[in-house]
Design a protein around this motif. Structure first.
Motif, mmCIF file in Angstrom:
data_model
loop_
_atom_site.group_PDB
_atom_site.id
_atom_site.type_symbol
_atom_site.label_atom_id
_atom_site.label_comp_id
_atom_site.label_asym_id
_atom_site.label_seq_id
_atom_site.Cartn_x
_atom_site.Cartn_y
_atom_site.Cartn_z
ATOM 1 N N VAL A 67 7.388 -12.171 -9.384
ATOM 2 C CA VAL A 67 6.868 -10.867 -8.971
ATOM 3 C C VAL A 67 7.718 -10.341 -7.815
ATOM 4 C CG1 VAL A 67 4.465 -11.167 -9.697
ATOM 5 C CG2 VAL A 67 5.203 -12.123 -7.523
ATOM 6 N N PRO A 68 7.611 -9.049 -7.542
ATOM 7 C CA PRO A 68 6.765 -8.055 -8.184
ATOM 8 C C PRO A 68 7.334 -7.593 -9.521
ATOM 9 C CG PRO A 68 8.114 -6.992 -6.528
ATOM 10 C CD PRO A 68 8.378 -8.469 -6.411
ATOM 11 N N VAL A 69 6.437 -7.201 -10.410
ATOM 12 C CA VAL A 69 6.804 -6.587 -11.687
ATOM 13 C C VAL A 69 6.033 -5.282 -11.810
ATOM 14 C CG1 VAL A 69 6.619 -6.746 -14.198
ATOM 15 C CG2 VAL A 69 7.382 -8.726 -12.888
ATOM 16 N N PHE A 70 6.743 -4.250 -12.211
ATOM 17 C CA PHE A 70 6.145 -2.942 -12.466
ATOM 18 C C PHE A 70 6.247 -2.668 -13.961
ATOM 19 C CE2 PHE A 70 7.880 -2.987 -8.223
ATOM 20 C CZ PHE A 70 6.909 -2.397 -7.451
ATOM 21 N N ASP A 71 5.127 -2.349 -14.588
ATOM 22 C CA ASP A 71 5.092 -2.010 -16.009
ATOM 23 C C ASP A 71 4.773 -0.524 -16.130
ATOM 24 O OD1 ASP A 71 4.682 -1.700 -18.725
ATOM 25 O OD2 ASP A 71 3.211 -3.317 -18.900
ATOM 26 N N ARG A 104 14.229 -3.259 -7.684
ATOM 27 C CA ARG A 104 14.234 -2.413 -8.880
ATOM 28 C C ARG A 104 13.348 -1.176 -8.709
ATOM 29 N NH1 ARG A 104 17.973 -5.016 -9.679
ATOM 30 N NH2 ARG A 104 18.746 -2.937 -9.207
ATOM 31 N N ILE A 105 12.768 -1.027 -7.539
ATOM 32 C CA ILE A 105 11.933 0.153 -7.315
ATOM 33 C C ILE A 105 12.767 1.425 -7.440
ATOM 34 C CG2 ILE A 105 10.490 1.383 -5.637
ATOM 35 C CD1 ILE A 105 9.481 -1.293 -4.650
ATOM 36 N N GLN A 106 14.018 1.367 -7.030
ATOM 37 C CA GLN A 106 14.877 2.550 -7.156
ATOM 38 C C GLN A 106 15.082 2.919 -8.624
ATOM 39 O OE1 GLN A 106 18.308 1.232 -5.010
ATOM 40 N NE2 GLN A 106 19.167 0.069 -6.727
ATOM 41 N N ASP A 107 15.148 1.907 -9.506
ATOM 42 C CA ASP A 107 15.275 2.189 -10.936
ATOM 43 C C ASP A 107 13.981 2.768 -11.489
ATOM 44 O OD1 ASP A 107 17.856 1.187 -10.856
ATOM 45 O OD2 ASP A 107 17.225 -0.833 -11.400
ATOM 46 N N LEU A 108 12.855 2.249 -11.031
ATOM 47 C CA LEU A 108 11.562 2.806 -11.420
ATOM 48 C C LEU A 108 11.459 4.251 -10.958
ATOM 49 C CD1 LEU A 108 8.638 2.685 -12.437
ATOM 50 C CD2 LEU A 108 8.019 1.557 -10.281
ATOM 51 N N ASP A 109 11.900 4.505 -9.747
ATOM 52 C CA ASP A 109 11.902 5.858 -9.196
ATOM 53 C C ASP A 109 12.676 6.806 -10.110
ATOM 54 O OD1 ASP A 109 12.713 8.118 -7.264
ATOM 55 O OD2 ASP A 109 11.436 6.886 -5.990
ATOM 56 N N GLN A 151 0.054 9.088 -15.076
ATOM 57 C CA GLN A 151 0.338 7.880 -15.835
ATOM 58 C C GLN A 151 0.098 6.675 -14.935
ATOM 59 O OE1 GLN A 151 3.446 7.430 -18.594
ATOM 60 N NE2 GLN A 151 3.861 9.608 -18.798
ATOM 61 N N VAL A 152 -0.198 5.551 -15.560
ATOM 62 C CA VAL A 152 -0.545 4.344 -14.811
ATOM 63 C C VAL A 152 0.649 3.391 -14.777
ATOM 64 C CG1 VAL A 152 -2.046 2.315 -14.730
ATOM 65 C CG2 VAL A 152 -2.990 4.555 -15.356
ATOM 66 N N ILE A 153 0.914 2.853 -13.597
ATOM 67 C CA ILE A 153 1.912 1.792 -13.427
ATOM 68 C C ILE A 153 1.157 0.524 -13.067
ATOM 69 C CG2 ILE A 153 3.869 0.952 -12.074
ATOM 70 C CD1 ILE A 153 4.576 3.904 -11.519
ATOM 71 N N ASP A 154 1.272 -0.503 -13.904
ATOM 72 C CA ASP A 154 0.702 -1.808 -13.566
ATOM 73 C C ASP A 154 1.646 -2.497 -12.593
ATOM 74 O OD1 ASP A 154 -1.633 -1.679 -15.075
ATOM 75 O OD2 ASP A 154 -0.679 -2.483 -16.864
ATOM 76 N N TYR A 155 1.102 -2.931 -11.474
ATOM 77 C CA TYR A 155 1.878 -3.507 -10.377
ATOM 78 C C TYR A 155 1.426 -4.942 -10.166
ATOM 79 C CZ TYR A 155 3.340 -3.835 -5.370
ATOM 80 O OH TYR A 155 3.881 -4.202 -4.154
ATOM 81 N N TYR A 156 2.241 -5.892 -10.642
ATOM 82 C CA TYR A 156 1.925 -7.316 -10.532
ATOM 83 C C TYR A 156 2.480 -7.860 -9.217
ATOM 84 C CZ TYR A 156 0.682 -6.997 -15.457
ATOM 85 O OH TYR A 156 0.094 -6.643 -16.650
ATOM 86 N N PHE A 157 1.639 -8.567 -8.485
ATOM 87 C CA PHE A 157 1.910 -8.888 -7.082
ATOM 88 C C PHE A 157 1.326 -10.254 -6.750
ATOM 89 C CE2 PHE A 157 0.777 -8.921 -2.616
ATOM 90 C CZ PHE A 157 1.588 -8.013 -1.949
#
Length: 198
Positions: free
Chosen positions: A165-169, A180-185, A3-9
């Motif tokens: 940013v950063p935003v992960f979709d 919020r990377i831990q929540d994405l994890d 799956q693809v994660i869009d990573y806005y930076f």
């Protein structure tokens, strides 16, 4: 299938810098691809940040960098040409399969090594650290199609209702902030995307 994660930076965002190593490491643990989407800095989009907030951000990032074991503090603000040049080269790096290498090298150069990425000498050093040929990188800087690509990324972030940013979709769910990377994890684990253990 990944799956693809869009990573806005943004290269001018110290929080983006903090997020980079963990963001690009996600495919090592999950069946995902990171689609890097560099965006134009807020200040270059007419969104001002009060001085007090800027100072608080630097103090906060310094604390977080220490916690994460990342260097921080030797800073050369890339606003203007520096940011635009990094954005153009990041699109070239994506095409070359070297996005992670370039983004990590450039953001470290900006936030921990005080490299002037608005200069050819400074940016060339970064490109070579990422194993990218300078001729191709230099050509990308003046390539209108690269500028169109990072403008589309910036427009897409606005369409998501975000500016920072950063935003992960991930699958339509947005995770905003390096903390919020831990929540994405956790979301990736819950989706059953963990890579099998060797």
């Amino acid at each position: 299938m990944s799956q693809v994660i869009d990573y806005y930076f943004s290269f001018r965002s110290p929080y983006s810098y903090l997020s980079g190593p963990r963001a690009f490491a996600l495919p090592e643990r999950y069946a995902v691809e990171i689609n890097f989407r560099g965006v134009i800095p807020m200040a270059m989009r007419g969104q001002s940040v009060p001085r007090a907030k800027r100072l608080n951000t630097l103090r906060d990032v310094d604390r977080e960098a220490k916690r994460l074991g990342m260097p921080f503090g030797q800073i050369y603000d890339p606003i203007g040409d520096g940011a635009l040049r990094c954005l153009a080269v990041s699109e070239f790096a994506k095409d070359a399969g070297r996005a992670a290498e370039f983004v990590l090298a450039a953001s470290k150069a900006i936030w921990a090594e005080a490299v002037d990425v608005s200069s050819d000498q400074g940016l060339r050093t970064v490109c070579e650290k990422a194993d990218l040929g300078w001729a191709g990188c230099h050509e990308a800087i003046g390539d209108e199609s690269m500028a169109e690509r990072f403008q589309r990324n910036t427009d897409a972030l606005a369409e998501l209702g975000h500016w920072g940013v950063p935003v992960f979709d991930f699958d339509g769910e947005l995770f905003w902030g390096q903390d919020r990377i831990q929540d994405l994890d956790a979301a990736l684990a819950a989706a059953g995307l963990a890579q099998p253990e060797a």
